[in-house]
Design a protein around this motif. Structure first.
Motif, PDB file in Angstrom:
ATOM      1  N   ALA A   1       0.853  -1.189   0.000  1.00 33.42           N
ATOM      2  CA  ALA A   1       0.000   0.000   0.000  1.00 33.42           C
ATOM      3  C   ALA A   1       0.886   1.236   0.000  1.00 33.42           C
ATOM      4  N   GLU A   2       0.383   2.310  -0.556  1.00 25.75           N
ATOM      5  CA  GLU A   2       1.105   3.567  -0.630  1.00 25.75           C
ATOM      6  C   GLU A   2       0.609   4.550   0.419  1.00 25.75           C
ATOM      7  N   CYS A   3       0.045   4.023   1.470  1.00 27.62           N
ATOM      8  CA  CYS A   3      -0.471   4.896   2.522  1.00 27.62           C
ATOM      9  C   CYS A   3      -0.296   4.207   3.865  1.00 27.62           C
ATOM     10  N   ALA A   4      -0.597   4.957   4.918  1.00 27.83           N
ATOM     11  CA  ALA A   4      -0.375   4.459   6.272  1.00 27.83           C
ATOM     12  C   ALA A   4      -1.499   3.554   6.724  1.00 27.83           C
ATOM     13  N   ALA A   5      -1.146   2.643   7.659  1.00 28.62           N
ATOM     14  CA  ALA A   5      -2.143   1.773   8.272  1.00 28.62           C
ATOM     15  C   ALA A   5      -2.810   2.507   9.421  1.00 28.62           C
ATOM     16  N   THR A   6      -4.089   2.247   9.619  1.00 31.62           N
ATOM     17  CA  THR A   6      -4.851   2.898  10.687  1.00 31.62           C
ATOM     18  C   THR A   6      -5.368   1.936  11.732  1.00 31.62           C
ATOM     19  N   CYS A   7      -5.419   0.625  11.444  1.00 31.51           N
ATOM     20  CA  CYS A   7      -5.924  -0.349  12.405  1.00 31.51           C
ATOM     21  C   CYS A   7      -5.402  -1.725  12.024  1.00 31.51           C
ATOM     22  N   VAL A   8      -5.318  -2.606  13.003  1.00 29.94           N
ATOM     23  CA  VAL A   8      -4.854  -3.962  12.776  1.00 29.94           C
ATOM     24  C   VAL A   8      -5.601  -4.888  13.726  1.00 29.94           C
ATOM     25  N   SER A   9      -5.901  -6.095  13.236  1.00 29.20           N
ATOM     26  CA  SER A   9      -6.590  -7.100  14.040  1.00 29.20           C
ATOM     27  C   SER A   9      -6.073  -8.464  13.637  1.00 29.20           C
ATOM     28  N   ARG A  10      -5.927  -9.360  14.621  1.00 27.70           N
ATOM     29  CA  ARG A  10      -5.357 -10.678  14.353  1.00 27.70           C
ATOM     30  C   ARG A  10      -6.091 -11.747  15.144  1.00 27.70           C
ATOM     31  N   ASN A  11      -6.073 -12.960  14.571  1.00 23.79           N
ATOM     32  CA  ASN A  11      -6.409 -14.147  15.331  1.00 23.79           C
ATOM     33  C   ASN A  11      -5.436 -15.245  14.905  1.00 23.79           C
ATOM     34  N   ARG A  12      -5.758 -16.473  15.207  1.00 24.51           N
ATOM     35  CA  ARG A  12      -4.816 -17.554  14.913  1.00 24.51           C
ATOM     36  C   ARG A  12      -4.579 -17.733  13.423  1.00 24.51           C
ATOM     37  N   ASN A  13      -5.573 -17.410  12.602  1.00 23.38           N
ATOM     38  CA  ASN A  13      -5.484 -17.741  11.180  1.00 23.38           C
ATOM     39  C   ASN A  13      -5.364 -16.531  10.274  1.00 23.38           C
ATOM     40  N   LEU A  14      -5.871 -15.376  10.710  1.00 24.06           N
ATOM     41  CA  LEU A  14      -5.948 -14.236   9.805  1.00 24.06           C
ATOM     42  C   LEU A  14      -5.385 -12.992  10.478  1.00 24.06           C
ATOM     43  N   THR A  15      -4.888 -12.100   9.617  1.00 27.07           N
ATOM     44  CA  THR A  15      -4.442 -10.786  10.042  1.00 27.07           C
ATOM     45  C   THR A  15      -5.070  -9.763   9.114  1.00 27.07           C
ATOM     46  N   ALA A  16      -5.788  -8.797   9.682  1.00 23.12           N
ATOM     47  CA  ALA A  16      -6.460  -7.761   8.892  1.00 23.12           C
ATOM     48  C   ALA A  16      -5.864  -6.413   9.239  1.00 23.12           C
ATOM     49  N   CYS A  17      -5.712  -5.580   8.227  1.00 20.63           N
ATOM     50  CA  CYS A  17      -5.119  -4.264   8.424  1.00 20.63           C
ATOM     51  C   CYS A  17      -5.853  -3.266   7.538  1.00 20.63           C
ATOM     52  N   GLY A  18      -6.305  -2.151   8.143  1.00 17.91           N
ATOM     53  CA  GLY A  18      -6.980  -1.101   7.407  1.00 17.91           C
ATOM     54  C   GLY A  18      -6.054   0.074   7.158  1.00 17.91           C
ATOM     55  N   PHE A  19      -6.341   0.835   6.095  1.00 16.55           N
ATOM     56  CA  PHE A  19      -5.433   1.883   5.657  1.00 16.55           C
ATOM     57  C   PHE A  19      -6.174   3.195   5.451  1.00 16.55           C
ATOM     58  N   VAL A  20      -5.395   4.240   5.254  1.00 17.42           N
ATOM     59  CA  VAL A  20      -5.940   5.574   5.086  1.00 17.42           C
ATOM     60  C   VAL A  20      -6.776   5.685   3.807  1.00 17.42           C
ATOM     61  N   ASP A  21      -6.414   4.943   2.771  1.00 18.84           N
ATOM     62  CA  ASP A  21      -7.167   5.025   1.516  1.00 18.84           C
ATOM     63  C   ASP A  21      -8.466   4.236   1.542  1.00 18.84           C
ATOM     64  N   GLY A  22      -8.822   3.643   2.697  1.00 21.33           N
ATOM     65  CA  GLY A  22     -10.063   2.890   2.827  1.00 21.33           C
ATOM     66  C   GLY A  22      -9.935   1.431   2.482  1.00 21.33           C
ATOM     67  N   SER A  23      -8.780   1.006   2.014  1.00 18.35           N
ATOM     68  CA  SER A  23      -8.605  -0.404   1.668  1.00 18.35           C
ATOM     69  C   SER A  23      -8.416  -1.245   2.919  1.00 18.35           C
ATOM     70  N   LEU A  24      -8.777  -2.510   2.792  1.00 13.65           N
ATOM     71  CA  LEU A  24      -8.666  -3.469   3.889  1.00 13.65           C
ATOM     72  C   LEU A  24      -7.968  -4.701   3.354  1.00 13.65           C
ATOM     73  N   ARG A  25      -6.801  -4.998   3.911  1.00 19.62           N
ATOM     74  CA  ARG A  25      -6.009  -6.133   3.452  1.00 19.62           C
ATOM     75  C   ARG A  25      -6.021  -7.222   4.516  1.00 19.62           C
ATOM     76  N   ILE A  26      -6.156  -8.464   4.032  1.00 18.59           N
ATOM     77  CA  ILE A  26      -6.247  -9.620   4.929  1.00 18.59           C
ATOM     78  C   ILE A  26      -5.191 -10.632   4.499  1.00 18.59           C
ATOM     79  N   TRP A  27      -4.385 -11.074   5.477  1.00 16.58           N
ATOM     80  CA  TRP A  27      -3.335 -12.055   5.208  1.00 16.58           C
ATOM     81  C   TRP A  27      -3.644 -13.356   5.948  1.00 16.58           C
ATOM     82  N   ASP A  28      -3.142 -14.431   5.384  1.00 15.92           N
ATOM     83  CA  ASP A  28      -3.185 -15.726   6.058  1.00 15.92           C
ATOM     84  C   ASP A  28      -2.021 -15.771   7.050  1.00 15.92           C
TER      85      ASP A  28
END
Length: 1284
Positions: free
Chosen positions: A1123-1150
């Protein structure tokens, strides 16, 4: 569109992914490096070492019997005691008897000290005594002389302090003043008075000693000298000192020796010189009337076989037991210093003092009170005498059969019983109670090979109680025995001896001298080399060897001869981290100030092998490796091209791997290592600093702390920001990665030709290392930052003085005459290796350079120096000026900064080894408190589940309201205590929202503002609070008042203690365009802590999401955000990691594969919250425009959509409840369920509680409670009204 399940579904989610039990959750940041101060322990109080130890080399035996003539002032009974030295003087002629008595007395003394020089004086005159005493004093020099006086044939000593001798014709008794005897004997001396009225001598002795001192002072004042010259027959005189004189008298003043015919006439001498024989006879005398002892036993005592020195015989074992018992009695009854003086200073003195205890016990039965100076209390009634009499009884019972039928002697069980008693004390006694009476017994048991293993095991258990136990053992006198045991080859003793010696060395490191003198280092080298021995014992061997070589050149030389370098290097990959740690420390101490050991390590590639430890999962091992490499750098005194190249290679490796380490102790050791590069190549760093100030434009810094750092570092411009690489955040490690292999003068950039300074290129090694140091001045840990600031200030002070003295130096050196203005910088070859700073003056941080000649001619550096690693032509290979080498070899340079990590690590061996066992003891207070906390947690979770079933959920009741000093930006609940943590700008605090008390208040002293809070170890004590700042740094604080029962009654909040701090995102650098930044979503650090995995995920203005491992305190991985912008929030559990950004995008990793699973772009404004619910399937996200989307992560499209309203500034989602909250700038909060239904609204109500513009929200992890922070500095907690 179907919504997310309600409370029933949430409860089911709990059941599907059950939380781990509190007992199974690990604890983080609870190791000693976090709970202790990294400081050296206080220096040991070496009370166990005898300060004044004298040996008795000469003995004067003065016997005044005048056999056949009784003294006139004593009326003897008939019959009367006659035996002198167990000889009847009336059996033979007086002259023959006197000679036999004198010889027997000497033989009796020789049993205790056979190496002493004995002189007899039988029925002497005054001149003979004087000649004898002066002769012995000359021979003894400063050692102790013993004077034994038997006055049974002369009158009693007078009240004026006179004893009696004879004239030459034996017609008169001649008085001999103790004053004169003191003059002849000198000091130190030991006096034994076996005569009636002997106590009067002791009294007068002290008075005469004071008189000697007065006379000496008077003669010194009158003559101006130390005294008159002595004649040929007198001892040399000096300042009299009789404090070390010991006196043993048979009875007190006005007492007469016993005359019982069954006793010897010299009963006191018999007790002192033949204690076993006297004890046996007295035991028979005491018990014979009661018919306990069979008749004829008294005659058998003289026939007991064996020798006193042979413990296998009856007489030898009895003497062994007697020694142990008397030592034990004295140890338990006397002050420690008096015990050391009388029972440990000298073999003969100790023997006489032990035997004096027997004399005191026996003579008191006959109305005589033996006197000792220094005074000892009476020990005649000590319970250990009963054990002695029991031993005598058992021995005498065997005596008839041994002598009549040659039956074998059955050894006593005395020592086994005493060891058992000691073991019972260890098993059942409290460590805080008084030490066991059997402590001195262990010393004697060590002499026996039969009981030695058991004695060492018990001794080891006792030493494990802590340093106080070690000091007690040393004061008992066990040290010489432990040194001798190192000569044994028994393998079963190795683990025990190594453990004991590790405890001793941890308490008193001065034992290194004794070990080297006794060649004890060979024993520990052999243990360390033997891989079949347990790794924990090899660790202790490495610790002992590290103590032997610590700042002690003979120890370093001996260890180097024993191939310690290669032995340590072979085991650096051992699985035991403590062993790896101490192997590295041992190498570092071996190299410290010892160039030969350093080059031995170079030949074995020691520095390259230590590089592997820089990535060790244990922070202490990494710190030890950095320490070892630091001493590797500092120990190089011979400055050659090879040495310089090695030092620079080591520095590059250290900076690449350690500059961004999570552990502050590792970073502190890094600075301690790099400072030697600064000191060694000081002119190059001065040039790098000057180049930094001249060539680099001043950046615009973001915080006031940066300005303060510049001010602290001498007004320099901070040029540590390197923005050439845009793919990742700049870091000190990346700046120093590439060092050019060669360079020429023509290729160098702007140079500084001032005061003989070398030319430094922009990309040179020194510039990059200087940038690393400049960057570390802003370290979030204040101790590390202060250390680095000292190093930078040291160079900045040099630069300042160079600048101010430039004209003075030019005028002073060249006088303005161009013909004499020869530039010394042009002298030398361009192929010379980098010349270090070889000045030997001791620097001070505020004043470092001498003026006006800042660099003397012998320290001038050529301009054409190649400063890069491994360069230099063959013509100048290995060349350095002899003057510089001779100066650098004169001594170690004084460091700019010091660390105490190694000294602190040594205290691990001195501490109580039973702490872990106490923690695991189910009966201990600590265990019971932990059990109570976990039961409370379980009860709270159960209560929360019951609360969730009560529908509908409406958060209307305000349970808490308080004013915050600053506008809160982040707020969180403690899961189990009634605490909320609030942060705003650079401050944070903790409140008890049940009582309203403010428990803790702290300040963030780094750059930026606080943007994230997380509780660590919340299930346990829960006093650790993680604080994340917008600059990318994270600090962990121990909130002292949290969980404290007494804190609720305190009106003053406590200040937290910093546990650790590090740069979680590296160098802070904003990636956002200015028009994207708003007040609520400005770039900051967001983080998510997982207690079960002990990992911390952080994101912010960097291009990656970084995961830290709290267990190893290392970076676990970096996940590119793409992403070309800063992260604003992050959430995790055992299987997934979610991160929100200034541009409104939401990325989810395994989480398992760290692969980007999907990118959601449904929001068009900066995300405020993206939260993965406890069921692992539901994700709730919200943005600034008030759009709320609820996703089923098994599908691509959102399940539901909620338009909560414009101006949303904060959002919170409950972990288990079917509810989330949205806060708005127009002073209201909306509570929704996940079916997009508005449950209730919290807003200003007439005559009700007010609410300001919402800045932050947080749900309680378990209960249905909501914490609210507002921009009007208010903090509130809302909960359900259960009563309704």
């Amino acid at each position: 569109m179907t919504g997310v399940t309600g409370a029933t579904g949430v409860t089911g989610a709990r059941g599907e992914s059950p939380e781990p039990m509190d007992w199974q959750l690990p604890l983080s940041f609870d190791s000693p490096r976090h709970t202790d101060s990294i400081e050296a322990p206080p220096p040991p109080d070496q009370t166990w070492r005898i300060k004044e130890k004298y040996k008795t080399h000469c003995v004067a035996l003065v016997v005044c019997l005048n056999i056949g003539v009784d003294p006139p002032d004593i009326v003897k009974t008939q019959p009367c005691a006659r035996l002198e030295c167990w000889i009847d003087p009336l059996v033979l002629s007086p002259a023959k008897s006197l000679e036999m008595i004198g010889n027997n007395l000497q033989i009796q003394y020789e049993r205790w000290q056979p190496r002493a020089r004995y002189k007899q004086s039988l029925d002497p005159t005054s001149d003979e005594v004087k000649k004898l005493c002066c002769s012995l004093r000359r021979n003894a020099k400063d050692e102790r002389v013993l004077f034994h006086y038997n006055g049974h044939g002369v009158p009693k000593p007078t009240s004026q302090g006179e004893i009696w001798v004879f004239n030459k014709a034996f017609t008169q008794y001649i008085p001999l003043s103790v004053y004169d005897l003191q003059t002849w004997m000198g000091a130190p001396s030991l006096y034994v008075y076996d005569c009636s009225n002997a106590g009067v001598i002791v009294e007068q002795f002290k008075m005469f000693a004071e008189q000697h001192e007065k006379d000496f002072e008077m003669s010194k004042q009158t003559s101006g000298t130390s005294g008159n010259q002595p004649d040929n027959n007198s001892a040399p005189q000096g300042p009299p000192s009789y404090k070390n004189c010991i006196q043993l008298a048979a009875c007190a003043a006005n007492q007469v020796l016993p005359m019982n015919p069954e006793l010897p006439a010299d009963l006191f001498t018999a007790c002192l010189t033949t204690p076993i024989k006297m004890a046996l006879k007295w035991f028979v005398m005491q018990n014979h009337p009661a018919k306990i002892i069979p008749p004829g036993t008294m005659e058998l005592i003289d026939k007991i076989p064996g020798q006193l020195t042979d413990r296998r015989t009856m007489i030898g074992e009895l003497n062994w037991i007697f020694t142990a018992i008397t030592d034990t009695i004295a140890w338990n009854m006397l002050p420690r210093d008096l015990f050391q003086q009388l029972f440990r200073a000298d073999l003969l003195t100790a023997s006489l003092c032990r035997n004096f205890l027997l004399a005191d016990r026996i003579l008191r039965c006959y109305n005589c009170t033996p006197v000792c100076s220094p005074a000892m209390p009476s020990m005649a009634g000590h319970p250990m005498w009963q054990a002695w009499e029991h031993t005598l009884d058992l021995a005498l019972a065997q005596l008839p059969a041994m002598l009549n039928s040659d039956s074998p002697y059955v050894h006593s069980l005395f020592f086994e019983e005493q060891l058992t008693a000691f073991q019972v004390w260890l098993d059942l006694g409290s460590p805080k109670r008084s030490p066991p009476d059997q402590l001195p017994m262990v010393l004697q048991v060590l002499l026996s090979t039969m009981h030695r293993v058991r004695a060492l095991e018990i001794l080891g258990r006792f030493l494990a109680l802590g340093p106080w136990a070690v000091n007690l053992i040393l004061s008992v006198g066990i040290f010489p025995y432990m040194v001798k045991l190192l000569q044994t080859s028994a393998k079963e003793l190795r683990p025990l001896l190594v453990f004991i010696w590790a405890k001793i060395m941890a308490v008193d490191g001065t034992c290194q001298v004794d070990l080297v003198n006794a060649k004890g280092h060979k024993y520990f080298i052999s243990v360390l080399q033997d891989t079949s021995i347990n790794s924990s014992r090899r660790t202790m061997a490495a610790f002992v060897l590290a103590g032997i070589v610590n700042n002690y050149l003979p120890g370093q030389e001996a260890a180097l001869q024993g191939s310690l370098v290669s032995i340590c290097l072979e085991q650096l990959n051992e699985p035991n981290p403590l062993l790896r740690q101490w192997l590295a420390i041992c190498l570092g101490r071996l190299w410290h100030g010892y160039d030969q050991a350093r080059w031995s390590g170079v030949r074995d590639l020691a520095h390259e092998k230590l590089y592997d430890l820089l990535d060790d999962p244990v922070p202490e091992v990494r710190a030890a490796a950095v320490y070892a490499l630091g001493t590797f750098i500092s120990s190089g005194r011979e400055r050659t091209e090879h040495a310089n190249s090695l030092d620079q290679q080591v520095a590059v490796s250290l900076a690449n791997r350690i500059a961004q380490d999570m552990s502050p102790i590792v970073r502190a050791e890094l600075l301690g290592a790099l400072q030697w590069l600064v000191l060694t190549f000081e002119p190059h760093f001065i040039a790098a600093s000057l180049q930094e100030g001249k060539s680099t434009p001043q950046p615009h810094h973001r915080g006031g702390s940066r300005e303060r750092n510049r001010m602290y570092s001498g007004g320099a411009i901070d040029t540590a920001r390197d923005v050439l690489d845009t793919s990742a955040p700049p870091s000190p490690a990346e700046r120093i990665k590439r060092v050019s292999s060669s360079s020429s003068i023509s290729s160098l950039g702007s140079t500084c030709n001032l005061q003989g300074l070398p030319l430094i290129g922009f990309g040179s090694f020194y510039t990059k290392l200087w940038n690393v140091l400049r960057s570390m001045t802003e370290d979030p840990h204040p101790h590390v930052a202060e250390m680095c600031n000292k190093i930078v200030r040291y160079i900045k002070n040099q630069v300042l003085e160079l600048s101010t003295s430039r004209e003075l130096c030019v005028e002073g050196r060249f006088g303005g005459n161009s013909s004499n203005n020869i530039n010394p910088l042009n002298v030398g070859s361009s192929s010379l290796p980098p010349s270090p700073n070889t000045r030997t003056f001791i620097h001070e941080h505020s004043r470092t350079l001498p003026l006006p000649g800042l660099y003397s001619r012998k320290a001038v550096l050529p301009v054409t120096i190649s400063e890069d690693v491994g360069t230099g032509s063959s013509g100048g290979r290995g060349v350095s000026t002899g003057e510089s080498n001779s100066e650098s070899a004169g001594g170690m340079r004084r460091p700019i900064v010091t660390t105490q990590f190694v000294q602190w690590a040594s205290s691990h061996f001195a501490g109580c080894s039973l702490d872990n066992q106490i923690d695991l003891d189910i009966e201990s207070r600590m265990y019971q408190e932990k059990k109570w906390r976990y039961q409370r947690n379980k009860a709270l979770r159960k209560e929360a589940r019951e609360e969730q079933l009560k529908l509908p959920i409406k958060l209307e009741s305000r349970a808490f309201n308080a004013r915050s000093p600053l506008s809160p930006s982040v707020i969180i609940f403690h899961p189990y205590d009634q605490h909320i943590a609030v942060a705003g700008q650079d401050s944070f605090g903790i409140w008890d929202w049940g009582t309203g008390a403010k428990l803790c208040y702290g300040h963030w002293k780094g750059e930026g503002r606080l943007t994230a809070l997380q509780y660590v170890n919340a299930h346990d004590v829960g006093r650790l609070l993680l604080c994340g700042a917008s600059c990318g740094s994270v600090a962990l604080y121990h909130a002292a008042a949290s969980g404290s029962s007494s804190s609720h009654n305190s009106s003053t909040p406590r200040f937290p203690r910093l546990v650790t701090a590090w740069r979680a995102l590296g160098e802070p650098q904003s990636l956002l365009p200015a028009h994207h930044l708003t007040k609520s979503t400005g770039p900051g650090l967001v983080m998510e802590w997982q207690q079960q995995t002990q990992t911390l995920a952080v994101a912010g203005t960097a291009r990656f999401l970084r995961v830290w491992d709290a267990c190893s305190e290392r970076k676990l991985l970096d996940i590119s955000t793409e992403a070309e912008c800063a992260a604003t929030c992050v959430s995790r559990n055992r299987n997934l990691t979610a991160c929100g950004f200034v541009d409104g995008s939401l990325r989810i990793w395994d989480t398992q594969s760290n692969r980007l699973d999907r990118v959601l772009r449904d929001h068009q404004s900066p995300l405020i919250q993206a939260y993965i619910c406890a069921d692992g399937r539901t994700l709730v996200s919200g943005c600034e425009t008030g759009e709320i989307r609820i996703y089923d992560l098994r599908k691509t499209a959102p399940l539901s959509f909620v338009q909560s309203g414009q101006g949303m500034t904060a959002m919170a989602v409950h972990q288990y409840e079917d509810v989330f909250a949205c806060g708005f700038s127009n002073q209201h909060i909306g509570i929704f369920n996940k079916n997009a239904i508005l449950l209730n609204t919290i807003r200003d109500v007439f005559m009700g509680p007010r609410i300001g513009p919402v800045s932050c929200l947080s749900f309680h992890p378990e209960r249905c409670s909501l914490a609210v922070g507002a921009t009007d500095f208010t903090v509130s907690v809302y909960s359900t009204d259960i009563r309704r």
